[in-house]
Design a protein around this motif. Structure first.
Motif, PDB file in Angstrom:
ATOM      1  N   LYS A 112     -17.747 -12.773 -13.745  1.00 41.94           N
ATOM      2  CA  LYS A 112     -16.812 -11.666 -13.947  1.00 41.94           C
ATOM      3  C   LYS A 112     -15.378 -12.177 -13.866  1.00 41.94           C
ATOM      4  CE  LYS A 112     -15.618  -7.082 -12.219  1.00 41.94           C
ATOM      5  NZ  LYS A 112     -15.887  -6.061 -11.212  1.00 41.94           N
ATOM      6  N   ILE A 113     -14.546 -11.691 -14.766  1.00 35.76           N
ATOM      7  CA  ILE A 113     -13.111 -11.961 -14.732  1.00 35.76           C
ATOM      8  C   ILE A 113     -12.434 -10.631 -14.440  1.00 35.76           C
ATOM      9  CG2 ILE A 113     -11.101 -12.692 -16.071  1.00 35.76           C
ATOM     10  CD1 ILE A 113     -13.022 -14.512 -17.686  1.00 35.76           C
ATOM     11  N   ASN A 114     -11.875 -10.507 -13.257  1.00 31.16           N
ATOM     12  CA  ASN A 114     -11.255  -9.248 -12.840  1.00 31.16           C
ATOM     13  C   ASN A 114      -9.735  -9.370 -12.979  1.00 31.16           C
ATOM     14  OD1 ASN A 114     -10.180  -7.035 -11.401  1.00 31.16           O
ATOM     15  ND2 ASN A 114     -12.068  -6.886 -10.211  1.00 31.16           N
ATOM     16  N   VAL A 115      -9.199  -8.760 -14.023  1.00 32.45           N
ATOM     17  CA  VAL A 115      -7.771  -8.835 -14.303  1.00 32.45           C
ATOM     18  C   VAL A 115      -6.962  -8.110 -13.221  1.00 32.45           C
ATOM     19  CG1 VAL A 115      -5.977  -8.252 -15.990  1.00 32.45           C
ATOM     20  CG2 VAL A 115      -8.201  -9.046 -16.776  1.00 32.45           C
ATOM     21  N   GLN A 116      -7.469  -7.005 -12.698  1.00 25.26           N
ATOM     22  CA  GLN A 116      -6.733  -6.225 -11.702  1.00 25.26           C
ATOM     23  C   GLN A 116      -6.534  -6.995 -10.389  1.00 25.26           C
ATOM     24  OE1 GLN A 116      -9.258  -4.699 -13.561  1.00 25.26           O
ATOM     25  NE2 GLN A 116      -7.716  -3.741 -14.860  1.00 25.26           N
ATOM     26  N   THR A 117      -7.564  -7.705  -9.938  1.00 24.18           N
ATOM     27  CA  THR A 117      -7.462  -8.416  -8.662  1.00 24.18           C
ATOM     28  C   THR A 117      -7.081  -9.883  -8.828  1.00 24.18           C
ATOM     29  OG1 THR A 117      -9.819  -8.999  -8.638  1.00 24.18           O
ATOM     30  CG2 THR A 117      -9.172  -6.917  -7.568  1.00 24.18           C
ATOM     31  N   GLY A 118      -7.182 -10.415 -10.040  1.00 30.41           N
ATOM     32  CA  GLY A 118      -6.877 -11.829 -10.264  1.00 30.41           C
ATOM     33  C   GLY A 118      -7.923 -12.753  -9.675  1.00 30.41           C
ATOM     34  N   VAL A 119      -9.175 -12.301  -9.696  1.00 25.79           N
ATOM     35  CA  VAL A 119     -10.271 -13.079  -9.116  1.00 25.79           C
ATOM     36  C   VAL A 119     -11.374 -13.270 -10.144  1.00 25.79           C
ATOM     37  CG1 VAL A 119     -12.048 -13.133  -7.320  1.00 25.79           C
ATOM     38  CG2 VAL A 119      -9.775 -12.274  -6.781  1.00 25.79           C
ATOM     39  N   ILE A 120     -11.908 -14.481 -10.195  1.00 25.97           N
ATOM     40  CA  ILE A 120     -13.041 -14.802 -11.060  1.00 25.97           C
ATOM     41  C   ILE A 120     -14.259 -15.015 -10.174  1.00 25.97           C
ATOM     42  CG2 ILE A 120     -13.975 -16.462 -12.710  1.00 25.97           C
ATOM     43  CD1 ILE A 120     -11.056 -17.038 -13.507  1.00 25.97           C
ATOM     44  N   SER A 121     -15.337 -14.285 -10.432  1.00 21.34           N
ATOM     45  CA  SER A 121     -16.584 -14.407  -9.670  1.00 21.34           C
ATOM     46  C   SER A 121     -17.523 -15.353 -10.398  1.00 21.34           C
ATOM     47  CB  SER A 121     -17.258 -13.038  -9.533  1.00 21.34           C
ATOM     48  OG  SER A 121     -16.384 -12.125  -8.925  1.00 21.34           O
ATOM     49  N   THR A 122     -18.238 -16.172  -9.626  1.00 23.34           N
ATOM     50  CA  THR A 122     -19.160 -17.141 -10.218  1.00 23.34           C
ATOM     51  C   THR A 122     -20.562 -17.001  -9.634  1.00 23.34           C
ATOM     52  OG1 THR A 122     -18.725 -18.890  -8.603  1.00 23.34           O
ATOM     53  CG2 THR A 122     -17.240 -18.780 -10.497  1.00 23.34           C
ATOM     54  N   SER A 123     -21.523 -17.613 -10.302  1.00 25.62           N
ATOM     55  CA  SER A 123     -22.926 -17.505  -9.883  1.00 25.62           C
ATOM     56  C   SER A 123     -23.204 -18.173  -8.537  1.00 25.62           C
ATOM     57  CB  SER A 123     -23.847 -18.090 -10.955  1.00 25.62           C
ATOM     58  OG  SER A 123     -23.561 -19.454 -11.173  1.00 25.62           O
ATOM     59  N   SER A 124     -22.367 -19.097  -8.118  1.00 27.45           N
ATOM     60  CA  SER A 124     -22.570 -19.765  -6.826  1.00 27.45           C
ATOM     61  C   SER A 124     -22.048 -18.927  -5.665  1.00 27.45           C
ATOM     62  CB  SER A 124     -21.854 -21.121  -6.816  1.00 27.45           C
ATOM     63  OG  SER A 124     -20.450 -20.936  -6.817  1.00 27.45           O
ATOM     64  N   GLY A 125     -21.294 -17.870  -5.980  1.00 27.10           N
ATOM     65  CA  GLY A 125     -20.673 -17.069  -4.932  1.00 27.10           C
ATOM     66  C   GLY A 125     -19.240 -17.508  -4.648  1.00 27.10           C
ATOM     67  N   ARG A 126     -18.853 -18.676  -5.156  1.00 25.17           N
ATOM     68  CA  ARG A 126     -17.477 -19.134  -4.988  1.00 25.17           C
ATOM     69  C   ARG A 126     -16.575 -18.340  -5.927  1.00 25.17           C
ATOM     70  NH1 ARG A 126     -16.606 -25.305  -5.584  1.00 25.17           N
ATOM     71  NH2 ARG A 126     -14.718 -24.809  -4.438  1.00 25.17           N
ATOM     72  N   MET A 127     -15.373 -18.081  -5.476  1.00 28.69           N
ATOM     73  CA  MET A 127     -14.390 -17.337  -6.271  1.00 28.69           C
ATOM     74  C   MET A 127     -13.289 -18.297  -6.719  1.00 28.69           C
ATOM     75  SD  MET A 127     -15.452 -14.237  -6.074  1.00 28.69           S
ATOM     76  CE  MET A 127     -16.225 -13.014  -5.060  1.00 28.69           C
TER      77      MET A 127
END
Length: 78
Positions: free
Chosen positions: A55-70
């Motif tokens: 997921k690429i969250n433009v509002q929060t500026g956070v990218i979620s990955t399958s490993s759980g690392r952001m």
């Protein structure tokens, strides 16, 4: 317990790479690699040490990955 200690030692020897977010727009982000190289990613792409972008969250500026690392902006970014 011994396995946990061995995993900690291995992690210190081979630290996970850290990517920093440089810019993002809906469905696309630009990341800076540990070597300073700028790469562009979208949902489904793989990033070494992070797995697949989920997921690429433009509002929060956070990218979620399958490993759980952001992946987010670096500490010196504003």
């Amino acid at each position: 317990e011994r396995m946990r200690q061995e995993e900690k030692i291995a992690a210190r020897r081979n630290p996970l790479p850290v990517y920093h977010l440089q810019s993002l727009v809906p469905e696309r982000a630009w990341l800076q690699s540990p070597q300073g190289i700028l790469i562009t990613v979208k949902v489904g792409d793989s990033v070494p040490g992070y797995g697949q972008i989920q997921k690429i969250n433009v509002q929060t500026g956070v990218i979620s990955t399958s490993s759980g690392r952001m992946i987010h902006y670096g500490p010196k970014d504003s």
